[in-house]
Design an enzyme around this catalytic site. Structure first.
Site, PDB file in Angstrom:
ATOM      1  N   GLY A   1       0.810  -1.215   0.000  1.00 41.32           N
ATOM      2  CA  GLY A   1       0.000   0.000   0.000  1.00 41.32           C
ATOM      3  C   GLY A   1       0.836   1.255   0.000  1.00 41.32           C
TER       4      GLY A   1
ATOM      5  CB  SER B   1       0.540   3.829  -4.616  1.00 39.62           C
ATOM      6  OG  SER B   1      -0.735   3.623  -4.037  1.00 39.62           O
ATOM      7  NE  ARG B   2      -3.595   6.809  -3.165  1.00 43.80           N
ATOM      8  CZ  ARG B   2      -3.999   5.665  -3.740  1.00 43.80           C
ATOM      9  NH1 ARG B   2      -4.319   4.620  -2.988  1.00 43.80           N
ATOM     10  NH2 ARG B   2      -4.078   5.557  -5.039  1.00 43.80           N
ATOM     11  N   GLY B   3       0.252   8.334   0.811  1.00 35.57           N
ATOM     12  CA  GLY B   3       0.068   8.418   2.259  1.00 35.57           C
ATOM     13  C   GLY B   3       1.238   7.936   3.091  1.00 35.57           C
ATOM     14  CB  ILE B   4       1.237   6.056   6.289  1.00 31.38           C
ATOM     15  CG1 ILE B   4       0.381   7.073   7.072  1.00 31.38           C
ATOM     16  CG2 ILE B   4       2.268   5.411   7.217  1.00 31.38           C
ATOM     17  CD1 ILE B   4      -0.589   6.438   8.051  1.00 31.38           C
TER      18      ILE B   4
ATOM     19  CE1 TYR C   1      -9.725  -0.103   9.746  1.00 29.53           C
ATOM     20  CE2 TYR C   1     -10.286   1.011  11.799  1.00 29.53           C
ATOM     21  CZ  TYR C   1      -9.405   0.788  10.747  1.00 29.53           C
ATOM     22  OH  TYR C   1      -8.199   1.463  10.720  1.00 29.53           O
TER      23      TYR C   1
ATOM     24  CE  LYS D   1      -4.797  -0.589  10.931  1.00 31.50           C
ATOM     25  NZ  LYS D   1      -4.294  -0.555   9.550  1.00 31.50           N
TER      26      LYS D   1
END
Length: 286
Positions: free
Chosen positions: A12, A14-17, A163, A167
């Site tokens: 994951g 490709s962006r953000g954190i 969720y 998580k």
């Protein structure tokens, strides 16, 4: 410690954190695999694996962009193998990919329940599983989950049970793998933000511009992750870390550069235990 020449596999990213962690490592001269699904531009989400790769290489690293669905076993196995083949091994795995929907039980579609568990818990387990044989050969191997402390309180589960289970499943992987892999010298830790982080998920799903302004930037987690990777893998494992508390313990005294808007009070993130107090005597704190 520099990450120059180290190889990171980031889901994951490709962006953000995930991208922020990649760029921090790239500034050291690291090799980074960006394993994510976004190969084509998304109308509401910035970045693809290819734009991320360009940013990583511009920052000083080498990048292998791979289109990977962490729900697909063959896709994950091939990506791990391709990373090791391309860069000569794997030193660090960052399980960052995550799906979120903050809905109660009656309004949670079972397809969405399955998606969150397949990406968050199962994806984390599977990426770690396939990376272990390569991490065993690394000098200072680390697995890092972007997941919360295991604070088993009703308040964290009642509002969005599906969720939360998914998580916390990532965090249970930390608990189990840290013990399982201690003998092999592979560190496994969790990192979680005290405040909301200015990402596309916060912008689009949680609170729009108002919550973004009350957030810290992804760079706080990138810098915290870098500090974790600098620790001895045989001595620093099994920890559930809150970003600013951990960084304050490492000597950071000014958190103001991470604030999106210093004039706006910071928004606390969920899953932060009540007994986890923010660091005192620092600039830009909570």
């Amino acid at each position: 410690m520099s990450l120059k020449g180290k190889t990171l596999f980031i889901t994951g990213g490709s962006r953000g954190i995930g991208l922020a962690i990649a760029l921090r490592a790239a500034r050291d001269g690291a090799n980074v695999t960006i394993a994510a699904k976004t190969a084509e531009p998304h109308p509401k989400l910035p970045g693809t694996i290819y734009t991320s790769a360009a940013e990583i290489e511009a920052a000083g690293g080498k990048c292998l962009p791979l289109m990977v669905d962490v729900r697909d076993e063959q896709s994950v196995a091939e990506a791990i193998a391709k990373t090791a083949e391309t860069f000569g091994g794997i030193d660090i795995v960052v399980n960052n990919a995550s799906a979120i929907q903050l809905s109660n039980t009656q309004t949670t579609d079972m397809k969405r329940f399955d998606l969150m568990h397949q990406i968050n818990t199962r994806g984390t387990f599977m990426v770690s599983k396939y990376a272990i044989p390569h991490l065993e050969k690394a000098e200072n191997p680390h697995i890092l989950m972007l997941s919360p402390p295991l604070d088993m309180k009703t308040q964290w589960f009642a509002p969005h049970l599906a969720y939360s289970i998914a998580k916390y499943g990532m965090s249970l992987c930390v608990l189990g793998l840290a013990g399982e892999l201690a003998r092999k010298g592979i560190a496994v830790n969790a990192l979680w933000p005290r405040t909301t982080i200015a990402t596309a998920a916060v912008q689009n799903l949680l609170g729009g511009d108002k919550m973004v302004q009350a957030s810290r930037t992804p760079e706080i987690l990138a810098d915290a992750a870098h500090m974790i990777f600098s620790k001895s893998s045989r001595e620093f494992s099994g920890h559930f870390l809150i970003d600013d508390s951990f960084m304050a313990g490492e000597g950071v005294t000014d958190f103001s550069p991470y604030r999106v808007d210093p004039s706006v009070p910071l928004m606390p993130d969920f899953f932060v235990p009540a007994d986890s107090l923010p660091p005192q005597g620092v600039k830009g704190g909570v």
